[in-house]
Design a protein around this motif. Structure first.
Motif, mmCIF file in Angstrom:
data_model
loop_
_atom_site.group_PDB
_atom_site.id
_atom_site.type_symbol
_atom_site.label_atom_id
_atom_site.label_comp_id
_atom_site.label_asym_id
_atom_site.label_seq_id
_atom_site.Cartn_x
_atom_site.Cartn_y
_atom_site.Cartn_z
ATOM 1 N N ARG A 10 0.809 -1.212 0.000
ATOM 2 C CA ARG A 10 0.000 0.000 0.000
ATOM 3 C C ARG A 10 0.846 1.268 0.000
ATOM 4 O O ARG A 10 0.475 2.243 -0.647
ATOM 5 N N ARG A 38 11.474 -3.430 4.090
ATOM 6 C CA ARG A 38 10.349 -3.698 4.985
ATOM 7 C C ARG A 38 9.816 -2.384 5.542
ATOM 8 O O ARG A 38 10.592 -1.477 5.843
ATOM 9 N N ASP A 58 2.705 4.541 12.930
ATOM 10 C CA ASP A 58 2.911 3.370 13.795
ATOM 11 C C ASP A 58 4.385 2.991 13.841
ATOM 12 O O ASP A 58 4.963 2.771 14.902
ATOM 13 N N ALA A 75 -2.250 5.635 3.321
ATOM 14 C CA ALA A 75 -2.236 4.427 4.171
ATOM 15 C C ALA A 75 -2.881 4.725 5.522
ATOM 16 O O ALA A 75 -2.319 4.451 6.580
ATOM 17 N N LYS A 76 -4.083 5.297 5.453
ATOM 18 C CA LYS A 76 -4.781 5.693 6.679
ATOM 19 C C LYS A 76 -5.451 4.501 7.349
ATOM 20 O O LYS A 76 -6.107 3.685 6.676
ATOM 21 N N LYS A 93 2.661 -5.949 17.857
ATOM 22 C CA LYS A 93 3.919 -5.635 17.197
ATOM 23 C C LYS A 93 4.420 -4.280 17.702
ATOM 24 O O LYS A 93 5.555 -3.913 17.475
ATOM 25 N N SER A 118 -8.424 -1.069 9.597
ATOM 26 C CA SER A 118 -8.984 -0.079 8.675
ATOM 27 C C SER A 118 -10.470 -0.320 8.502
ATOM 28 O O SER A 118 -11.289 0.430 9.030
#
Ligand code: ATP
Ligand code: MG
Length: 217
Positions: free
Chosen positions: A13, A54, A75, A94-95, A123, A165
Motif C-alpha cells: 500500500r 520492509r 505506527d 495508508a490511513k 507488534k 482499517s
C-alpha cells in the motif's frame, strides 16, 4: 555536484499510494516491485532511485542516510523513535487506526474494572505500553511480528493492539474493537544531513508531495 537521491518505500500500500505523489513531482518508477526481484528500482529520472525495504525498516535506512528520504507509517515511526529524521509532511496515505481488540466473548470493561492483569499481544510494544500506562492498567505485553488476530483465538493473549482499517479482519476472526488508540497515516521522512546537503534537489519534490497530498486528502 551530482545530487543522486534515494527514496525508501515498502511494497504494497505505501508503494502504491506514493506513486501518485511521485508522479506529481515528475518521477515515474519504471519497474514494478511486485514482479521485479530488484530491490533498487530505477525511475525516469536517472538521479532518483527507489529502494524497497520492509515497512518497519524505512526509518532506519533514512536515519543512517542509506536513503535520503522515505515514506513510513506513524505506527512505525513511533516505534523507531524518529532519531535523525526530519518529518515535514503528513502525506495522509495508508490511513488506518491503532486499536485494542479482544475476542467477542471477552468482557474487557469488567476485566479492567476488576483490575485484572491482561496479556496483550502486539507488534507495537512502545505505543501499547504508553497507552496502557496512561490508563493506569497493568498489562503483560507479548511481542509478535504479524497475524496478531490469532493470539486471542488460541489463548496466547486476552487482547491485541493492532492496526484496523475496515475491521473486516477482526470480524472474520470474531474479534471486536474495544479502544481506539490513535489515527495512523504515513509521513514523509527525510535524512537530516541530506536535507541540508541536497536541499536544492529535495525541496521541489517535498513541495510537490505536499501539494499533491493536500489535494487527495
Ligand atoms: P511487513 O509486511 O513488513 O511485516 P507491514 O505489514 O506493517 O510490514 P504493510 O501492511 O505494507 O506492512 O503496512 C505498511 C504501513 O501501512 C503500516 O506501517 C501502516 O502505517 C499502514 N497500514 C497497515 N495496515 C493498514 C491498513 N489495513 N489500512 C491502511 N493502512 C495500513
Ligand atoms: Mg501487513
Amino acid at each position: 555536484m551530482s545530487q543522486k537521491l534515494t527514496l525508501a518505500l515498502s511494497k504494497g500500500r505505501i508503494f502504491e499510494e506514493t506513486l501518485p505523489l511521485l508522479k506529481a513531482a515528475g518521477i515515474v518508477v519504471t519497474e514494478d516491485p511486485e514482479t521485479s526481484r530488484k530491490l533498487i528500482l530505477p525511475t525516469n529520472d536517472p538521479l532518483v532511485n527507489v529502494i524497497i525495504v520492509r515497512a518497519s525498516d524505512v526509518p532506519t535506512y533514512v536515519q543512517y542516510g542509506a536513503a535520503d528520504f522515505g515514506v513510513a507509517g506513524k505506527d512505525v515511526l513511533l516505534e523507531h523513535g524518529g532519531e535523525g529524521l526530519y518529518q515535514p509532511i503528513d502525506l495522509e496515505i495508508a490511513k488506518c487506526r491503532m486499536s485494542v481488540a479482544v475476542s467477542a466473548g471477552f468482557d474487557y470493561a469488567s476485566a479492567i474494572r476488576q483490575g485484572a492483569r491482561l496479556r496483550v499481544a502486539t507488534k507495537y510494544l512502545l505505543t501499547a505500553r504508553e497507552h496502557f500506562a496512561r490508563k493506569g492498567m497493568h498489562v503483560d505485553l507479548i511481542k509478535l511480528y504479524g497475524s496478531m488476530e490469532l493470539a486471542p483465538l488460541v489463548g496466547l493473549a486476552d487482547a491485541i493492539v493492532d492496526l484496523v482499517s475496515t475491521g473486516g479482519t477482526l470480524r472474520a476472526n470474531n474479534l471486536v474493537e474495544v479502544e481506539h488508540i490513535m489515527d495512523i497515516s504515513s509521513r514523509l521522512v527525510v535524512n537530516q544531513a541530506a536535507l541540508k546537503l541536497k536541499r536544492e534537489r529535495l525541496q521541489p519534490i517535498l513541495d510537490a508531495f505536499e501539494k499533491a497530498s493536500g489535494q487527495s486528502a
